[in-house]
Design a protein around this motif. Structure first.
Motif, PDB file in Angstrom:
ATOM      1  N   THR A   1       1.096  -1.487   0.330  1.00 19.68           N
ATOM      2  CA  THR A   1       0.008   0.283   0.358  1.00 19.68           C
ATOM      3  C   THR A   1       0.550   1.163   0.051  1.00 19.68           C
ATOM      4  OG1 THR A   1      -2.083  -1.224   1.365  1.00 19.68           O
ATOM      5  CG2 THR A   1      -1.540   1.100   1.570  1.00 19.68           C
TER       6      THR A   1
ATOM      7  N   ARG B   1       2.775   1.805  -3.481  1.00 23.16           N
ATOM      8  CA  ARG B   1       1.451   2.065  -4.746  1.00 23.16           C
ATOM      9  C   ARG B   1       0.910   3.387  -4.196  1.00 23.16           C
ATOM     10  NH1 ARG B   1      -3.521  -1.403  -3.749  1.00 23.16           N
ATOM     11  NH2 ARG B   1      -4.451  -0.010  -5.941  1.00 23.16           N
ATOM     12  N   SER B   2       1.259   4.550  -3.249  1.00 20.21           N
ATOM     13  CA  SER B   2       0.323   5.107  -2.639  1.00 20.21           C
ATOM     14  C   SER B   2       1.660   6.513  -2.974  1.00 20.21           C
ATOM     15  CB  SER B   2       0.121   5.113  -1.269  1.00 20.21           C
ATOM     16  OG  SER B   2      -0.674   6.864  -1.488  1.00 20.21           O
TER      17      SER B   2
ATOM     18  N   LEU C   1       4.049   6.065  -5.376  1.00 20.87           N
ATOM     19  CA  LEU C   1       4.237   5.777  -6.775  1.00 20.87           C
ATOM     20  C   LEU C   1       2.933   7.332  -7.045  1.00 20.87           C
ATOM     21  CD1 LEU C   1       5.330   4.880  -9.306  1.00 20.87           C
ATOM     22  CD2 LEU C   1       3.652   2.276  -9.275  1.00 20.87           C
ATOM     23  N   TYR C   2       1.732   6.638  -6.978  1.00 17.84           N
ATOM     24  CA  TYR C   2       0.740   7.889  -7.429  1.00 17.84           C
ATOM     25  C   TYR C   2       0.973   9.186  -7.039  1.00 17.84           C
ATOM     26  CZ  TYR C   2      -1.505   3.179  -7.116  1.00 17.84           C
ATOM     27  OH  TYR C   2      -2.439   1.816  -7.336  1.00 17.84           O
ATOM     28  N   ASN C   3       2.127   9.077  -5.730  1.00 14.01           N
ATOM     29  CA  ASN C   3       2.324  10.886  -5.135  1.00 14.01           C
ATOM     30  C   ASN C   3       3.358  11.643  -6.805  1.00 14.01           C
ATOM     31  OD1 ASN C   3       0.649  10.749  -3.379  1.00 14.01           O
ATOM     32  ND2 ASN C   3       2.132  10.506  -1.511  1.00 14.01           N
ATOM     33  N   LEU C   4       4.066   9.899  -6.866  1.00 10.63           N
ATOM     34  CA  LEU C   4       5.068  10.712  -8.011  1.00 10.63           C
ATOM     35  C   LEU C   4       4.160  11.096  -8.813  1.00 10.63           C
ATOM     36  CD1 LEU C   4       8.182  10.850  -7.529  1.00 10.63           C
ATOM     37  CD2 LEU C   4       8.307   8.842  -8.750  1.00 10.63           C
TER      38      LEU C   4
ATOM     39  N   ASP D   1       0.986  12.267  -9.891  1.00 11.49           N
ATOM     40  CA  ASP D   1       0.114  13.217  -9.791  1.00 11.49           C
ATOM     41  C   ASP D   1       0.457  14.201  -8.631  1.00 11.49           C
ATOM     42  OD1 ASP D   1      -1.854  13.516 -11.408  1.00 11.49           O
ATOM     43  OD2 ASP D   1      -3.354  12.977  -9.864  1.00 11.49           O
TER      44      ASP D   1
ATOM     45  N   ARG E   1       2.979  17.688 -12.490  1.00  5.55           N
ATOM     46  CA  ARG E   1       3.753  17.196 -13.637  1.00  5.55           C
ATOM     47  C   ARG E   1       4.857  16.441 -14.199  1.00  5.55           C
ATOM     48  NH1 ARG E   1      -0.584  14.752 -13.392  1.00  5.55           N
ATOM     49  NH2 ARG E   1      -0.160  13.756 -15.747  1.00  5.55           N
TER      50      ARG E   1
ATOM     51  N   ASP F   1       9.915  12.451 -15.940  1.00  2.21           N
ATOM     52  CA  ASP F   1      10.368  11.590 -14.599  1.00  2.21           C
ATOM     53  C   ASP F   1      10.653  10.179 -14.788  1.00  2.21           C
ATOM     54  OD1 ASP F   1      12.200  14.072 -14.250  1.00  2.21           O
ATOM     55  OD2 ASP F   1      11.501  13.929 -12.186  1.00  2.21           O
ATOM     56  N   LEU F   2       9.358   9.406 -14.559  1.00  2.00           N
ATOM     57  CA  LEU F   2       9.129   7.724 -14.319  1.00  2.00           C
ATOM     58  C   LEU F   2       8.624   7.698 -15.862  1.00  2.00           C
ATOM     59  CD1 LEU F   2       6.084   6.946 -12.145  1.00  2.00           C
ATOM     60  CD2 LEU F   2       7.886   6.642 -12.331  1.00  2.00           C
TER      61      LEU F   2
ATOM     62  N   TRP G   1       7.275   1.338 -19.054  1.00  2.00           N
ATOM     63  CA  TRP G   1       7.998   0.469 -18.028  1.00  2.00           C
ATOM     64  C   TRP G   1       7.222   0.931 -16.724  1.00  2.00           C
ATOM     65  CZ3 TRP G   1      10.828   3.347 -14.053  1.00  2.00           C
ATOM     66  CH2 TRP G   1      11.069   3.068 -13.297  1.00  2.00           C
TER      67      TRP G   1
ATOM     68  N   LEU H   1       4.831  -0.930 -13.081  1.00  2.93           N
ATOM     69  CA  LEU H   1       5.396  -1.367 -12.066  1.00  2.93           C
ATOM     70  C   LEU H   1       4.776  -1.495 -10.679  1.00  2.93           C
ATOM     71  CD1 LEU H   1       7.439   2.415 -11.679  1.00  2.93           C
ATOM     72  CD2 LEU H   1       8.384   0.180 -11.611  1.00  2.93           C
TER      73      LEU H   1
ATOM     74  N   PHE I   1       4.944  -4.492  -8.394  1.00  2.00           N
ATOM     75  CA  PHE I   1       4.254  -4.890  -6.508  1.00  2.00           C
ATOM     76  C   PHE I   1       3.249  -5.704  -6.140  1.00  2.00           C
ATOM     77  CE2 PHE I   1       4.632   0.100  -6.784  1.00  2.00           C
ATOM     78  CZ  PHE I   1       6.004  -0.099  -7.552  1.00  2.00           C
TER      79      PHE I   1
ATOM     80  N   ILE J   1      11.928   3.380  -6.254  1.00  2.00           N
ATOM     81  CA  ILE J   1      11.892   4.902  -7.596  1.00  2.00           C
ATOM     82  C   ILE J   1      12.792   6.077  -7.358  1.00  2.00           C
ATOM     83  CG2 ILE J   1      10.336   6.085  -8.381  1.00  2.00           C
ATOM     84  CD1 ILE J   1       8.016   3.724  -7.273  1.00  2.00           C
TER      85      ILE J   1
ATOM     86  N   LEU K   1      15.077   8.004 -10.001  1.00  2.00           N
ATOM     87  CA  LEU K   1      15.383   9.091 -10.190  1.00  2.00           C
ATOM     88  C   LEU K   1      16.741   9.771 -10.225  1.00  2.00           C
ATOM     89  CD1 LEU K   1      11.765   9.614  -9.196  1.00  2.00           C
ATOM     90  CD2 LEU K   1      12.864   9.761 -11.647  1.00  2.00           C
TER      91      LEU K   1
ATOM     92  N   LEU L   1      18.907   9.492 -12.296  1.00  2.00           N
ATOM     93  CA  LEU L   1      18.401  10.153 -13.650  1.00  2.00           C
ATOM     94  C   LEU L   1      18.798  11.729 -13.967  1.00  2.00           C
ATOM     95  CD1 LEU L   1      16.791   9.927 -16.504  1.00  2.00           C
ATOM     96  CD2 LEU L   1      15.058  11.061 -15.293  1.00  2.00           C
TER      97      LEU L   1
ATOM     98  N   VAL M   1      -4.316   9.917 -11.182  1.00  2.00           N
ATOM     99  CA  VAL M   1      -3.917   8.591 -10.414  1.00  2.00           C
ATOM    100  C   VAL M   1      -4.792   7.866  -9.433  1.00  2.00           C
ATOM    101  CG1 VAL M   1      -1.872   8.482 -10.539  1.00  2.00           C
ATOM    102  CG2 VAL M   1      -2.809   9.793  -8.614  1.00  2.00           C
TER     103      VAL M   1
ATOM    104  N   LYS N   1      -6.452   7.430  -6.209  1.00  2.00           N
ATOM    105  CA  LYS N   1      -5.663   8.150  -4.710  1.00  2.00           C
ATOM    106  C   LYS N   1      -6.844   8.896  -4.493  1.00  2.00           C
ATOM    107  CE  LYS N   1      -2.531   8.841  -2.620  1.00  2.00           C
ATOM    108  NZ  LYS N   1      -1.169   9.184  -1.628  1.00  2.00           N
TER     109      LYS N   1
ATOM    110  N   LEU O   1      -5.559   6.016  -0.633  1.00  2.00           N
ATOM    111  CA  LEU O   1      -5.273   5.229  -2.285  1.00  2.00           C
ATOM    112  C   LEU O   1      -7.278   4.859  -2.291  1.00  2.00           C
ATOM    113  CD1 LEU O   1      -3.455   1.340  -1.939  1.00  2.00           C
ATOM    114  CD2 LEU O   1      -2.596   3.250  -2.652  1.00  2.00           C
TER     115      LEU O   1
END
Lengths: 183, 469
Positions: free
Chosen positions: A99, A102-103, A105-108, A110, A114, A119-120, A133, A137, A141, B2, B6, B9, B60, B62, B129
Motif C-alpha cells: 500500500t 503504491r501510494s 508511486l501515485y504521489n510521484l 500525479d 507533472r 521523470d518516470l 515501463w 511497476l 508490486f 524509484i 530518479l 537520472l 491516479v 488516490k 488509495l
C-alpha cells in the motif's frame, strides 16, 4: 561474516603523493605541507598516523555521529536482516508495504506540475528502452510474495555477501616523519 | 527504489548540460495564459446541516478526504490555546481505539491523519488509495465524532505544546507577529492574541477540553471535501452512514475583526540582536470585493513575488536582507497587507527608506506594461498550479466557504487577474498611505531607534515600546 582488515603502513600514508588529490573543503596547500592522516577509528575516537586519539565531534544541524565500529549497531542491523531472512513477513506487513509503495508511486506520478510523471517516463525510456515501463511497476508490486521477499533476502543479504571494512593501524606504527608530502 | 533511479537520472541530466549559455537558442516569449476550468464538483447538505463537496479529479487512483470544522481560536472566549489542545487530543484515541491504532489504520490506507488548527477551523485530512476512500471517511468520522480524549495522553500533549510555545517565543518573528496582531487588532480581540500563556496551557483540564469539544464541534459547522478518483456511490453512502447521525450542534460563529488605524510604531527590544525583524501593515480590500484582485496584482509586483520590486531592491541590489516578502491576508470581512523582512541591524533605517521609496514610486509612477504583463502571467500560472493538486483545490474551495466568496471564484480568478489594467495596479498602491502605516520593529533598539527617528516618514509618529509575551 567476513572482516577484512587492511593493514596500513602509516609512514606510507604520510608520504603518499597528495599532489594529484584536490580536496574541495580543505586548504590544500596547508594540508599537503603537513598532512594529518587518520588511520583508524573506534567509537568516538579517531587514531592519527602518529598514534594520537582525536575526539570525533562531527555533527550537523540534523544529525549526530553514532560512532565508529559500534558492535551494538552491527548487532542491531544483523538482527533485523536475520529476521527478514528467516521469518516470512506476515500478510499484513506485506500488504502495508505494498500500500505504501503504491501510494508513493501515485504521489510521484500525479503532483500538480507533472514533472514526476515525466521523470518516470524518462527513466523507462533511458534504462528499459520503453517508457511504458512505468505502467508495469504496479503489477510488479502485486507479484511480490512473502516467499519472494525471503528468497531475495537470503540471496542478497547473505553474511558471506557482506563486508565490514575495518581500517586499523599497523601493529607497530612508526612515528610520523618530520617532512611533509613527497615532492 | 524509484527514488534511487530518479537520482541517477538527475546525475545523467546534470552531466549532459552544455558548458556555455551560447549553445541555447534564444529564450521563447511566454505564451498567453490558457483558459482554466475547475473540475466539476457536487455539493450537497446532509439533513443535520453538514456540507459535502465531491470533486472527481486527477490521473491516479488516490483520493484526499478533508473534514473542516469551524471550531478554532475564535471560539475560545479568551481561553487561548484550548482549541489547539482539543484538536491535538482528537488523534490520541477514538471509537475505543488507541492513537497508535488510528495511525496504523491510516497507514494501511496509504496515508496518515493530518491535523490542523487555526483561528477559524480545526481540520482533519487523509490522502488514501482510491479503493480505501470509504475507510478513510470512516476513520475521520471516528476521530471527529467519537474522540475518547484519553487522560493518559494529556500530559504528553501539554508538554509538547509548552515546549513548542517556548521555542516560538524565542523567535523574533513570533515576537513581531504577536506585537503586530495585538496592536493592529487590539489585545482583547481573538485576532489580536496569537499565543496562549504557559499558565493558560497548564490550567486546562480534560473536562475543559471535552467541554470545548461539546460546545463547538457539530454538523452545522462541518464541511467534508473528497477530491480525487473514488466511487461516488460508495462514498456518498459512507458519508451518510458515518456523519448522518452527527448532532447539528451550534451555528458557525462569525467575528469580523476591527482594525486600529495607524500611524503607529511598535518597538520590541532585543538587545544585541544582529538583525531587525520588520512588519509593516495596512488594511486592504476585503476578499471578493471589486478592489481585491487589482490589489493582489499590485502586491505581487511590489513585494509578493520573488521578482517583485522590493525583493530586487533590498535583497538583490542592496543585500540588506535575505527573504523580504509581502502578502495579502484575509479574514471574513477584512483584509490586510503586510510586508515582512529580517534586515541587518545597521541598515534597518536604510532598508525601510527603500521600502517606503518603492511604495511611493508605485503610487506616483505608472507601471511599465512589460512588468505588469509579467506579473499578471506569473499570478495566473501559479494560481493554476496551486489548484492542480487535490489538496490545493480543496484549500481554494475551503477559502471560498470561509470568506463567503462567489462559488465561481476559482474559474473567474485568472480572467480577472489578466483583465487588471496597468493603471489599477498603480492606483491600488495608493491604498498604502505612508502616513497611516503600522510599523513593528523587533531588534536592538539602542542601535535601531535612532535610525528610525531619522526617517522623514516617521516624524511626529508616536513610538511605543511593548513586551509581546
Amino acid at each position: 561474516m567476513t572482516h577484512t582488515t587492511i593493514e596500513i603502513d602509516s609512514s606510507a600514508l604520510e608520504s603518499a603523493s597528495l599532489e594529484e588529490l584536490w580536496m574541495p573543503f580543505t586548504a590544500n596547500r596547508a594540508f599537503k605541507r603537513a598532512p594529518r592522516m587518520l588511520v583508524a577509528a573506534k567509537d568516538m575516537h579517531y587514531t592519527t598516523a602518529d598514534g594520537r586519539q582525536i575526539l570525533d565531534g562531527t555533527a550537523g544541524l540534523w544529525c549526530v555521529n553514532a560512532g565508529h565500529c559500534r558492535e551494538q549497531i552491527t548487532a542491531a542491523v544483523d538482527s533485523v536482516i536475520e529476521d527478514i531472512r528467516t521469518r516470512p513477513v506476515s500478510a499484513e506487513e506485506l500488504e502495508r508495504a505494498r500500500t505504501k509503495i503504491r501510494s508513493s508511486l501515485y504521489n510521484l506520478a500525479d503532483p500538480s506540475t507533472r514533472f514526476g510523471l515525466i521523470d518516470l517516463l524518462a527513466v523507462g525510456a533511458m534504462w528499459e528502452n520503453d517508457p511504458r515501463w512505468a505502467n508495469r511497476l504496479e503489477s510488479g508490486f502485486s507479484k511480490v510474495t512473502p516467499q519472494l521477499i525471503q528468497s531475495t533476502a537470503r540471496e542478497y543479504l547473505r553474511p558471506t555477501n557482506r563486508s565490514i571494512l575495518l581500517v586499523e593501524p599497523a601493529p607497530a606504527a612508526a612515528p610520523a616523519p618530520a617532512t611533509g608530502a613527497k615532492q | 527504489m524509484i527514488r534511487i533511479i530518479l537520482s541517477a537520472l538527475a546525475g545523467v541530466l546534470a552531466a549532459t548540460t552544455p558548458a556555455t549559455a551560447q549553445d541555447y537558442p534564444p529564450l521563447p516569449k511566454p505564451g498567453a495564459p490558457k483558459p482554466y476550468q475547475v473540475p466539476a464538483s457536487e455539493t450537497y447538505t446532509l439533513a443535520n446541516g453538514m456540507q459535502v463537496t465531491l470533486i472527481p479529479f486527477g490521473q491516479v487512483p488516490k483520493a484526499t478526504v478533508n473534514l473542516r470544522i469551524y471550531a478554532g481560536g475564535l471560539n475560545e472566549a479568551g481561553r487561548n490555546g484550548l482549541s489547539g489542545l482539543t484538536a491535538q487530543m482528537l488523534r490520541e484515541g477514538a471509537a475505543g481505539k488507541k492513537g497508535s491504532d488510528l495511525a496504523e489504520e491510516a497507514a494501511a490506507m496509504g496515508g496518515s491523519i493530518n491535523l490542523g488548527n487555526g483561528l477559524h477551523e480545526t481540520t482533519l485530512g487523509i490522502a488514501a488509495l482510491s479503493e480505501r476512500t470509504p475507510d478513510a471517511i470512516r476513520l475521520l468520522g471516528d476521530v471527529a465524532l467519537h474522540p475518547d480524549f484519553p487522560a493518559s495522553e494529556l500530559e504528553r500533549i501539554r508538554q509538547n505544546t509548552l515546549r513548542s510555545l517556548s521555542v516560538a517565543r524565542s523567535q523574533p518573528q513570533t515576537a513581531a507577529n504577536a506585537a503586530l496582531a495585538a496592536s493592529y487588532y487590539g489585545a482583547d480581540s481573538p485576532y489580536g492574541r496569537i499565543l496562549p500563556t504557559d499558565e493558560q496551557v497548564k490550567s486546562y483540564t480534560l473536562e475543559d477540553i471535552k467541554a470545548f469539544y461539546r460546545a463547538n464541534f457539530g454538523a452545522k459547522r462541518a464541511r467534508l471535501y473528497v477530491a480525487g478518483q473514488f466511487d461516488p456511490v460508495a462514498v456518498k453512502a459512507t458519508i451518510e452512514q458515518v456523519f448522518g447521525g452527527w448532532a447539528a450542534g451550534p451555528e458557525r460563529l462569525r467575528v469580523v475583526p476591527t482594525v486600529q488605524p495607524g500611524p503607529r510604531v511598535i518597538l520590541v527590544d532585543r538587545p544585541g540582536a544582529s538583525q531587525s525583524t520588520l512588519r509593516l501593515a495596512w488594511p486592504s480590500p476585503v476578499a471578493g470585493s471589486p478592489g481585491d484582485v487589482p490589489f493582489e496584482v499590485m502586491d505581487a509586483l511590489l513585494g509578493g513575488s520573488f521578482t517583485s520590486r522590493i525583493t530586487k531592491n533590498i535583497r538583490e541590489d542592496k543585500g540588506y536582507t535575505y527573504s523580504p516578502f509581502s502578502s495579502v491576508d484575509f479574514n471574513p470581512g477584512e483584509g490586510s497587507w503586510t510586508f515582512n523582512a529580517d534586515v541587518t541591524s545597521d541598515v534597518t533605517g536604510a532598508a525601510l527608506k527603500e521600502v517606503f521609496g518603492e511604495i511611493r514610486r508605485l503610487q506616483t509612477v505608472p507601471v511599465p506594461d512589460s512588468e505588469a504583463t509579467g506579473i499578471r502571467t506569473w499570478m495566473s500560472g501559479t494560481y493554476i498550479l496551486q489548484n492542480a493538486s487535490q489538496g490545493g483545490l480543496i484549500g481554494s474551495l475551503a477559502q471560498i466557504d470561509l470568506l463567503g466568496l462567489p462559488s465561481d471564484w476559482i474559474t473567474t480568478y485568472v480572467p480577472k487577474v489578466i483583465a487588471v489594467p496597468n493603471l489599477q495596479i498603480h492606483e491600488a498602491a495608493q491604498q498604502l498611505p505612508l502616513d497611516k502605516m503600522t510599523l513593528v520593529v523587533v531588534g536592538d533598539l539602542a542601535k535601531v531607534e535612532p535610525q528610525l527617528k531619522a526617517l522623514p516618514e516617521l516624524q511626529g509618529v508616536q513610538f511605543q515600546r511593548v513586551t509581546p509575551f
